[in-house]
Design an enzyme around this catalytic site. Structure first.
Site, PDB file in Angstrom:
ATOM      1  N   GLY A  34     -25.349 -67.259  11.628  1.00  0.00           N
ATOM      2  CA  GLY A  34     -26.679 -66.685  11.521  1.00  0.00           C
ATOM      3  C   GLY A  34     -27.608 -67.584  10.754  1.00  0.00           C
ATOM      4  N   GLY A  36     -31.914 -67.661   9.004  1.00  0.00           N
ATOM      5  CA  GLY A  36     -33.205 -67.028   8.777  1.00  0.00           C
ATOM      6  C   GLY A  36     -34.052 -67.907   7.896  1.00  0.00           C
ATOM      7  N   ASP A 155     -36.689 -52.631   1.929  1.00  0.00           N
ATOM      8  CA  ASP A 155     -36.848 -53.343   3.203  1.00  0.00           C
ATOM      9  C   ASP A 155     -35.942 -52.735   4.278  1.00  0.00           C
ATOM     10  OD1 ASP A 155     -37.997 -55.214   4.885  1.00  0.00           O
ATOM     11  OD2 ASP A 155     -36.591 -56.812   4.365  1.00  0.00           O
TER      12      ASP A 155
END
Length: 441
Positions: A34, A36, A155
């Site tokens: 992953g 980000g 969040d």
């Protein structure tokens, strides 16, 4: 900044390419899984505990401005604090944290095959209503636990909730959480993902547990309809809607949503904190009240659909309607992905299987010896004689099977059991004559 962007970086669970380091801290790196804006996620194995772990590496690059670097470090320290503070079955556990060559990392549980709820927020890929209610119930309970320990997530959104293969839930990414009595400087100001922010977040007001409740209401709205309650082509319009507008009624987007469920979402999305659910526990209780009715309704529909499917399979052509209902009561429906092993050579169990959809491959040792498709059965040898499996059966693609337990079938009528014995004999004769596709299993 567009209305769909997040003001705080998060990591995705989409596999990406890139050069992975050989080791981060004590953890040997297997591959990158992953990436980000705040860093990368790698798969590793912790040999000491004998478990796979996900290593989330926060990047602080030399060219980063000091404000960005400071925010990244704060996110790391905040998430690292969760290691000792939050231990709940529906919150992704943090196992370890440390620094490596100027970058910071946390080691968390790695869940094979898990997807975030973002995959189920499209109108063409929505979950069943009872599944949505169950998922949100677990999230509400987990948030109630976190709030009770002084942690406000801040969040909550679909991409920060993971759904495991067995339909369990993990809330992830506490990087911008507010932590009571923390000696780590918090990320101040407006932080979060705009589409999921509460009105008080948008207005830079006091953030409380009610803000997470609101965000969870947004997630539920989106899971039920495939649309966010507020949508705009720029950030200013979106934030104005969050503070002042009313979202379209859910039933106008998905007619089968019951009024009771719509009322729960509407309460969670109240602008005034005093009109929302006071705690995650209150929201969980409201979801519980509608869950059982939804699950009972779906169970009735599912069983009728299953009956209709079995009635069409050649294996069940000679069964009466009542005998097929007996089979359903003694069986489980199971779904398998491509390459999944269904039975393994040498194992013992008392189940046999009928292929409802898809195809399976048969191997004896390492040699492929055949395939089976819709209506074929396997595993009857173990059912009849209690012998070990003589072949390995694997899915050749998405496969649905009905798995029948001989223990439960013994409670069926003698007519139903005789019908099975007749079908087993027919299957055996076909295979001996070379008509069937596989050896005994």
């Amino acid at each position: 900044m567009s209305a769909e962007e997040a003001t705080a970086p998060t990591l995705t669970s989409v596999p990406v390419l890139g050069d992975a380091p050989e080791r981060i801290g004590k953890y040997p790196i297997i591959k990158e899984i992953g990436q980000g804006s705040s860093g990368r996620v790698f798969l590793s194995h912790d040999p000491y505990y004998g478990r796979d772990v996900a290593i989330k590496l926060y990047n602080v690059e030399p060219e980063d401005d000091e404000q960005k670097a400071r925010t990244t470090r704060k996110m790391f320290f905040t998430e690292a604090q969760m290691m000792g503070r939050l231990q709940h079955q529906n919150i992704l556990p943090v196992y370890d944290a440390g620094e490596e060559n100027g970058s910071y990392y946390v080691a968390t549980e790695h869940i094979q095959g898990a997807r975030t709820l973002a995959a189920y927020c499209r109108p063409d890929n929505l979950l069943r209503l009872d599944d949505v209610v169950e998922i949100l119930y677990k999230c509400a309970k987990a948030l109630h636990y976190a709030h009770g320990r002084g942690v406000i997530h801040r969040d909550i959104k679909p991409s920060n909730v993971m759904l495991t293969l067995d339909n369990d839930v993990r809330i992830i990414d506490f990087g911008i959480a507010l932590v009571t009595d923390s000696d780590v400087s918090r990320i101040e100001g407006i932080a979060g993902s705009p589409s999921y922010m509460s009105p008080e977040q948008v207005q830079a007001g006091e953030i409380t547990a009610a803000s997470d409740i609101y965000s969870l209401g947004v997630v539920m709205y989106e899971l039920l309809t495939g649309f966010r309650p507020f949508r705009a082509n720029n950030l200013s319009k979106l934030l104005h809607q969050i503070v002042y507008a009313t979202p379209p009624p859910i039933h106008t987007l998905r007619k089968e949503v019951p009024e009771e469920v719509e009322d729960i979402v509407a309460t969670a999305l109240q602008k005034d904190i005093k009109n929302r659910y006071g705690t995650g526990l209150e929201l969980a209780a409201a979801l519980t009240s509608v869950f059982h009715d939804l699950r009972a309704k779906h169970k009735q529909l599912d069983q009728q659909e299953q009956f209709n499917m079995l009635r069409k399979l050649r294996f069940f052509h000679d069964f009466s309607h009542e005998e097929i209902w007996e089979v359903l009561r003694a069986s489980e429906w199971r779904d398998y992905a491509e390459s999944d092993e269904i039975v393994r050579e040498g194992e013992m169990d008392d189940r046999f299987y009928v292929v409802v959809s898809g195809r399976v491959g048969v191997k004896s040792g390492r040699r492929a010896v055949g395939e089976m498709g819709i209506g074929d059965c396997f595993g009857e040898t173990s059912y009849v004689s209690g012998a070990r499996r003589t072949a390995t059966i694997s899915a050749l693609g998405p496969v649905t099977l009905i798995s029948v337990s001989s223990t439960l079938l013994e409670q069926a009528s003698s007519e139903c059991q005789l019908r099975f014995n007749k079908m087993f004999l027919r299957s055996l004769i076909e295979r001996l004559q070379g008509v069937g596709a596989s050896p005994r299993t």
